[in-house]
Design an enzyme around this catalytic site. Structure first.
Site, short mmCIF file in Angstrom:
data_model
loop_
_atom_site.label_atom_id
_atom_site.label_comp_id
_atom_site.label_asym_id
_atom_site.label_seq_id
_atom_site.Cartn_x
_atom_site.Cartn_y
_atom_site.Cartn_z
CB THR A 16 -0.91 0.00 1.25
OG1 THR A 16 -1.81 -1.10 1.14
CG2 THR A 16 -1.70 1.28 1.39
CB THR A 93 0.29 -4.02 6.37
OG1 THR A 93 -0.99 -4.02 5.74
CG2 THR A 93 0.88 -2.63 6.37
CG ASP A 94 -2.76 -7.61 3.47
OD1 ASP A 94 -3.16 -6.93 4.44
OD2 ASP A 94 -3.30 -7.57 2.35
CD GLN A 276 -7.32 -21.95 18.17
OE1 GLN A 276 -8.31 -21.32 18.53
NE2 GLN A 276 -7.40 -23.16 17.65
N1 ASP Z 1 -2.80 -5.66 0.46
C1 ASP Z 1 -1.75 -4.76 0.88
C2 ASP Z 1 -0.45 -5.54 0.92
O1 ASP Z 1 -0.23 -6.27 1.84
C3 ASP Z 1 -2.06 -4.17 2.20
C4 ASP Z 1 -1.05 -3.19 2.72
O2 ASP Z 1 0.03 -2.98 2.23
O3 ASP Z 1 -1.38 -2.56 3.76
O4 ASP Z 1 0.34 -5.44 0.03
#
Ligand code: ASP
Length: 340
Positions: A16, A93-94, A276
């Site tokens: 992102t 972030t994913d 978990q």
């Molecule tokens: N879908 C994006 C990724 O992981 C989400 C992000 O960067 O926050 O590349």
């Protein structure tokens, strides 16, 4: 401290932080991040270190990344290691916590910081967290000789292999529930040096340990999980799984399910027990529902995150260790991933 003599290498993998708005949603577009960065006066300030950006081709949403991409990042850092003071990996972030968990196993001999960061809102938006995260990561990489792979996000600097993504849309998206932050980003950037791992010996050159083994997986227990589901996932070619259990490391005492786990363990499949819960450590001795798992050959993952346990198992199998040795090493602290 004058940072103008410092050099930072930025590997831009996608995510992102540098994406562009498109009718279909945010997409990574070549050149766009650098265009955006040129418009940020602070990044061109004399107070900043010099930096070079290497944009990956293709730029990827991190949901598409695989262990081959981790290897590419590790090799990129190795190749540029001598010429820079610190390294930044701009990443979606994913799956950032997975990459942050894998790189410490893959990069041996670190004496310089590798800081992974990204953003929830891209630089191209007026209101974003990308600008702060990027500037903070550059400053940390130039200023502090932290010999670790770290994840920097919002107000925290975390040990990479202790981090997990905890928030899908907040700016404090990451946490390391089982280990204190390595640093806090506030009015000052404070590093907790007492928590930082010692650097590698000066004589040791940085080297990449490839992680090619992908025949590992994760199985999350749930009420009603049946023996045949467990049997199926434990079929060849799987070599090891992280079993996500309840609470302190418990699971159902269903005899047929336990027998599947035992048969697989006896065949050499490594089964690692991680909870978990987002915080706390596994202790299979506390309840009969835990000790039954131990008797079936399941080993404890203690307070490792699932991301770290998975990466560690892939790393150990990539070194062609026998299951017995993988089991042994899984329970030993190798890169600060485990409190023992
Ligand atoms: N879908 C994006 C990724 O992981 C989400 C992000 O960067 O926050 O590349």
């Amino acid at each position: 401290m004058n940072l103008s003599s410092k050099h930072v290498y930025i590997a831009y993998t996608g995510g992102t932080i540098g994406m562009k708005r498109d009718p279909a949603g945010y997409v990574p577009v070549p050149g766009h991040l650098q265009e955006q960065m040129q418009q940020i006066p602070e990044l061109n300030s004399h107070a900043m270190p010099s930096y070079d950006i290497h944009e990956y081709d293709p730029l990827q949403d991190s949901s598409n990344l695989t262990p081959d991409d981790w290897l590419r990042i590790a090799q990129d850092i190795e190749k540029h290691y001598d010429r820079y003071d610190g390294f930044i990996v701009l990443h979606g972030t994913d799956t950032m916590a997975y990459t942050a968990s894998a790189l410490p196993f893959m990069l041996k001999g670190l004496r310089k910081p590798v800081i992974i960061t990204g953003a929830q809102i891209p630089l191209c938006e007026i209101r974003n967290d990308a600008r702060e995260n990027l500037i903070t990561a550059i400053l940390i990489a130039a200023k502090f000789a932290i010999p670790e792979v770290c994840l920097c996000f919002g107000s925290q600097l975390l040990r990479g292999n202790r981090s997990i993504k905890i928030d899908a849309d907040g700016f404090e998206a990451f946490s390391s529930p089982n280990f204190p932050p390595l640093g806090r980003v506030g009015i000052e950037i404070k590093i907790h040096w007492d928590l930082i791992l010692p650097p590698a010996e000066k004589s040791e050159a940085v080297a990449v340990r490839p992680m090619r083994e992908s025949r590992v997986g994760v199985l999350r227990l749930f009420p009603g999980i049946s023996a045949d589901i467990v049997r199926n996932i434990l079929q060849p070619p799987i070599k090891g799984i992280v079993l996500e259990t309840y609470g302190i490391g418990n699971g159902p005492q269903d005899a047929s399910l336990i027998s599947e786990l035992k048969t697989a363990s006896d065949r050499g499949i490594v089964i690692v027990n991680c909870t978990q819960c987002i915080k706390g450590s596994v202790n299979m001795a506390d309840y009969a529902t835990g000790s039954t798992l131990a008797q079936a050959g399941v080993i404890s993952g203690f307070d490792m995150t699932v991301e770290a346990a998975l990466a560690k198992m892939a790393y150990l199998f990539s070194r062609n260790l026998e299951p017995r040795d993988v089991r042994m090493q899984m329970q030993v602290n190798l890169r600060g991933e485990l409190s023992r």
